[in-house]
Enzyme design. Structure first.
Site, PDB file in Angstrom:
ATOM      1  N   LYS A  68       0.840  -1.209   0.000  1.00 32.37           N
ATOM      2  CA  LYS A  68       0.000   0.000   0.000  1.00 32.37           C
ATOM      3  C   LYS A  68       0.871   1.253   0.000  1.00 32.37           C
ATOM      4  CE  LYS A  68      -3.995   1.825   2.652  1.00 32.37           C
ATOM      5  NZ  LYS A  68      -4.868   1.564   3.806  1.00 32.37           N
ATOM      6  N   SER A 143      -9.882   1.660   3.034  1.00 29.90           N
ATOM      7  CA  SER A 143      -9.041   2.525   2.237  1.00 29.90           C
ATOM      8  C   SER A 143      -8.028   1.755   1.388  1.00 29.90           C
ATOM      9  CB  SER A 143      -8.292   3.516   3.120  1.00 29.90           C
ATOM     10  OG  SER A 143      -7.438   2.843   3.998  1.00 29.90           O
ATOM     11  N   SER A 167     -10.156  -0.895   7.115  1.00 33.14           N
ATOM     12  CA  SER A 167      -9.574  -0.677   5.795  1.00 33.14           C
ATOM     13  C   SER A 167      -8.843  -1.843   5.163  1.00 33.14           C
ATOM     14  CB  SER A 167      -8.624   0.528   5.852  1.00 33.14           C
ATOM     15  OG  SER A 167      -9.374   1.707   6.051  1.00 33.14           O
TER      16      SER A 167
END
Lengths: 472, 95, 474
Positions: A68, A143, A167
């Site tokens: 990420k 997210s 998330s």
């Protein structure tokens, strides 16, 4: 031999060790797919594999890993999905990533995310939304939408994400893959661009539970650079269970009632029945303060974030908008650098901490948090694990909820309570509703990851969910 | 319940320059969110201590031993403005 | 109406650890800019703080030295505001649960002492050309993150002079603890003053102003004095003191409001989630206690109480550890005359060795004690004793031997002195006449004559006695 990308990471490692597959070939296959990504899952893809000649290095044997965007990776863009950090290349690497690299993981690319990890749909990224591989008109969740989409679409065998209020788990559910949020403190946060310090945790996205255990094993452990990190009391085991006999599961009424879409509920109930057949005993239970967890979360997380994001001021790195005076430089830089959701949460957080409002908002929210944690402790005296649907709905359409922040926040209703309590939780895919994946969440007391992984594994084997349709 | 004046005050604390339209929207959106959150004011939380730390750890200290510092060029590498060997900024208190 | 000043002090002490408060960068002074930074003290995204164990230890030392209660459990807080010298946009400090609270030093009570990190250094450079017409500053992060202990007193100080005096005691205490260089000019000791006035005898507190940026003891005293005068004049003219922050300019003597504080800060304190609580256990307290030297306030009190020294002498000795050590060694060889010995250590000896450690001079403590004994026995006059001391400083040795070698023995009784006195009287009939008339002041020239003749070896009292005897005066 099957296509390299059809292998789970664990299977690939076996092949790599047997010499049937080379790390370079595996990396090359994934790299090509990542570079051709149409889901906008990646913000950066490696040009080439790291030098990988000779025997497979380390327990992870050179298997590529997507990471990420918010994990600092030295010399590689680490932007946390934000314009204010566009192009920023940090001078150091996050501990979690470094440990996996030491174990042999090869950095494949950085994945797209909601800006500063704030969002449940990946529509808040400065680099454009990510699309769900099951239906490209729909969101992958957030997210960590990029990481989830990449794994679901077979653009990466596994990926790192972060979970603050859901998330990792929610996008895992919406994309039909496995996502795990560890016990708070189990994985070092050093080098993770912060959203909410007391909630953020790094965790794996994988195709199956075995891969999740494998990746987690090489992430956990005390880090001297993170004061809030802890030693994991035992080694993370690869799950081997065959049934759920002797396991007690609690179903919290507050998180399985109204607000859950019917398709999600059906899949959930079916999984409960399956669990019973596998020998688990199941009862309903109560988490009386869970209905207030979302409110507490939406005070605590933005408050911490408002302070964590104050360093983005145009002075030392990132975007600076020139101005004659300092005050204008600050306000214009932050005005232009942050997206609307981030600004909203900074405002909310600043307000909750401000003079005259602290006691009523932030102070109370931390009291609610104490109660939520107590509720879980009490429940775990009766049950080994608690189970809920991961998200209240399947993947919704792009643009469907962007104008209604409150509706967006409600996506987190089943995942936020575990975040507040700091306990581990995993989401596994448990079916399709109208062709879109649903997720089943299991959670347990702090440091119960092995039991959690084992139960999830047994269910996964019995469910036999096939995610290959998304890997076109 | 969070009006324009409050929005402007909070924006100033957070160093955000909001347009008039943004101020108006923020006031609406934050009021909606706060309306939902306000329910916690009805709870009986007497005697409940607020969570200030999640992990059961104390005294995570380090020895007073030097570690490596960044070479100056690396520290300044991302500087939006470099003046001599430091980070240039508009002077505080200027105009 | 007379007004009394009410003053509280806020002191920031830079700790003399090797590394910063929350990262392993070395502390430096005067090194090239931005050569001691890392992701943590630069506030890079993703960096996390880890507390310095020695800084905690030094905070405990300070707490014990100031008689504070040590919090069994204290936490860090974030203090949020924007400024270029604050890389994270918040300072990690302590708020409502500081590591030390209560206490007293001398006649001023301590309110609290807590740990925090220092800001970086911001230097104004003027127009640099990047933005037309705008002034620029440069930030150097070397200093950023230095461990600080902030000490806040109760408003017990009642004059500018007392402020200076007390701050001197604090500085000496901290210096002897070894926790800081406490150098105001270098910035390792910084002091702000909160000043208010109230009608004499009133218990209420008046509105206070904050005086900042006074970087020497002298400026502090003058600044506080100036502010007291300003407030008094204002109130006497019917005005009201406004709460504000002021800067004292020592050159012009003027007090100006600091522009940047256009409104009171809302620091939005909340517990620092990246750090865990500090639990002070028995072992940590014991370790700190073991390192506590006898500190100035206690030593001064002991000298007064046990040795009967005057408050002034006790204080002078206590304020210089090297003098006190020397004094005590001298006293150990001969403890008969502590006050005289104290006077000679703090007076004549210091005049000759200055700021240097007297133990490194050629005058051994035993020699000084012997010299003092000779003086008290009247074997030498004060004047002669000073000469002996000069010789001791120059070449060491034994005072008795020096007296003999240089012929500095006092002329006390005996014919030799009587003879000199006779000649003195014979040489000055004028003085004799005045003396006989009852004007004892006229003895001056007689004593002078005798001193010159005897090269200062005559004992003044003895001369006077002989004069009276020889003139038949009462």
């Amino acid at each position: 031999m099957s296509e390299p990308i059809e292998l789970t990471a664990a299977q690939a490692i076996e092949r790599l060790r047997d010499g049937d597959l080379s790390a370079a070939e595996l990396f090359g296959a994934y790299r090509a797919r990542a570079a051709a990504d149409e889901l906008n899952a990646f913000t950066w893809v490696a040009d080439a594999a790291p030098a990988q000649d000779g025997a497979p290095q380390g327990p992870l044997a050179g298997v590529p890993l997507a990471v990420k965007d918010l994990f600092c990776t030295e010399g590689v863009p680490s932007q946390s999905g934000s314009k204010i950090l566009a192009g920023y290349r940090p001078p150091y690497t996050a501990t979690a990533v470094a440990r996996l690299a030491d174990a042999g993981a090869a950095l494949l690319g950085k994945t797209n995310q909601d800006e500063f990890a704030m969002g449940s749909s990946n529509e808040n990224s400065a680099f454009g939304p990510v699309r769900n591989p099951w239906d490209r008109e729909r969101v992958p969740g957030g997210s960590s939408g990029g990481s989830a989409a990449a794994v679901a679409a077979g653009l990466a065998p596994w990926a790192l994400g972060t979970d603050t209020g859901g998330s990792i788990r929610q996008p895992a559910a919406l994309c039909g893959i496995v996502g795990l949020k560890p016990t708070y403190g189990a994985v070092s946060r050093y080098g993770m661009i912060a959203f909410a310090s007391s909630l953020d945790q790094a965790g794996p996205f994988t195709r199956d539970v075995t891969d999740a255990a494998l990746l987690l094993r090489h992430m956990v452990g005390r880090d001297a650079r993170d004061s809030t990190s802890l030693a994991f009391p035992e080694q993370i085991a690869l799950p081997r269970g065959v049934d759920l006999r002797g396991l007690t599961l609690g179903v919290p009424e507050e998180l399985t009632g109204e607000g859950i879409e019917s398709g999600v509920r059906e899949a959930f109930n079916a999984t409960l029945a399956l669990a019973e057949q596998l020998g688990a005993s199941i009862e309903t239970c109560n988490l009386p303060n869970a209905p207030h967890a979302l409110s507490a979360y939406y005070l605590i997380a933005p408050a911490e974030a408002s302070a964590n994001l104050a360093r983005f001021d145009g002075v030392r790195y990132g975007l600076r908008v020139d101005a004659d005076d300092l005050s204008s430089m600050y306000t214009r830089t932050r005005e232009q650098g942050f997206g609307p959701e981030v600004k909203r949460r900074i405002m909310l957080g600043t307000y909750a901490l401000s003079s005259g409002y602290y006691d009523a908002y932030y102070g109370r929210a931390q009291q609610v948090r104490t109660k939520v944690a107590e509720d879980f402790r009490a429940a775990f005296e009766r049950f080994d694990l608690l189970v809920t649907p991961t998200a209240p709905s399947v993947a919704f359409r792009l643009g469907e909820k962007v104008d209604d922040p409150l509706a967006m926040y409600l996506n987190d209703v089943c995942t936020v309570p575990m975040s507040l309590a700091g306990i581990p939780a995993i989401s596994i895919p448990n079916g399709l509703s109208d062709g879109l994946p649903t997720g089943f969440q299991l959670c347990g007391p702090a440091f119960s990851e092995n039991r959690l992984l084992n139960a999830a594994y047994v269910l996964e084997q019995a469910l036999g969910f096939d995610g290959s349709a998304a890997r076109t | 319940m969070i009006d324009r004046a409050q929005v402007l005050h909070v924006a100033k604390l957070a160093r955000l320059a909001l347009s008039d339209e943004e101020v108006e929207r923020m006031s609406r959106e934050l009021s909606a969110v706060l309306g939902h959150i306000e329910k916690i004011s009805e709870l009986d939380l007497d005697g409940v201590s607020p969570t200030s730390h999640v992990v059961d750890v104390v005294n995570a200290l380090r020895a007073d031993e030097p570690g490596p510092s960044l070479p100056r060029e690396v520290a300044l590498a991302a500087a939006p403005e470099r003046i001599d060997d430091g980070f240039g900024v508009p002077s505080p208190g200027a105009a | 109406m007379s007004y009394e000043p009410v003053i509280g002090l806020e002191i920031h002490v830079q700790l003399k650890t090797r590394t910063k408060m929350f990262c392993g960068c070395e502390l430096s002074f005067g090194d090239p800019p931005n050569t001691h930074t890392c992701p943590v003290c630069l506030g890079l995204p993703g960096a996390l703080p880890v507390a310095n164990a020695r800084a905690i230890h030094y905070a405990l030392l300070i707490g014990l030295a100031l008689g504070c209660e040590l919090a069994p459990r204290s936490i860090f807080h974030r203090k949020n505001y924007f400024y270029p010298d604050l890389p994270k946009g918040y300072q990690i400090s302590q708020y409502d649960i500081p590591i030390c609270s209560g206490g007293r030093l001398g006649d001023v009570r301590i309110h609290r002492a807590h740990l925090e990190e220092d800001a970086a250094k911001l230097v104004h450079v003027g127009a640099s050309g990047r933005i037309h017409g705008a002034d620029e500053s440069v930030v150097d992060f070397n200093r950023g993150g230095t461990p600080l202990v902030e000490i806040v007193t109760e408003p017990d100080v009642r004059s500018a002079a007392q402020a200076r005096e007390w701050l001197t005691l604090l500085r000496e205490t901290l210096r002897q603890l070894g926790v800081s260089d406490v150098n105001m000019e270098e910035g390792s000791l910084r002091c702000d003053a909160n000043v208010s006035i109230r009608p004499a005898g009133s218990e209420q507190l008046g509105t206070k102003t904050e005086l900042k940026n006074m970087n020497s003891f002298r400026y502090l005293e003058r600044g506080v004095e100036a502010e007291i005068a300003r407030q008094t004049a204002l109130v006497e003219a019917g005005g009201q003191v406004e709460q504000e922050t002021l800067h004292y300019d020592p050159v012009t003597g003027s007090l100006t409001p600091l522009r940047s504080k256009e409104e009171a800060h809302d620091y939005r304190y909340f517990p620092e989630p990246d750090l865990v609580p500090i639990v002070v256990d028995e072992a940590m307290v014991a370790a700190a206690r073991a390192e506590l030297p006898e500190l100035p306030a206690q030593r001064a009190a002991r000298y007064e109480r046990d040795l009967g020294l005057s408050a002034d002498s006790a204080r002078q000795l206590a304020f210089r550890a090297d003098l006190a050590a020397y004094f005590e060694r001298a006293l150990a060889t001969d403890g008969e005359h502590p006050q005289t010995l104290a006077n000679w250590v703090t007076g004549e000896l210091v005049a000759r060795v200055g700021d240097g450690d007297p133990a490194e001079s050629k005058v051994t403590p035993a020699a000084l004690a012997r010299l003092v004994a000779l003086l008290r026995e009247r074997a030498v006059t004060p004047g002669a004793a000073k000469q002996v001391l000069d010789t001791l400083v120059a070449q060491g040795g034994d005072p008795q031997a020096i007296v003999a070698a240089e012929g500095l023995g006092a002329l006390g009784g005996g014919d030799e002195l009587a003879g000199v006195v006779e000649r003195a009287l014979a040489a000055d009939p004028d003085a004799v006449a005045k003396l006989k008339a009852g004007n004892m002041k006229a003895i001056g020239p007689i004593v002078g004559f005798v001193m010159r003749e005897t090269k200062g070896r005559a004992d003044g009292g003895e001369v006077t006695r002989l004069v009276r005897q020889q003139l038949g005066l009462a």
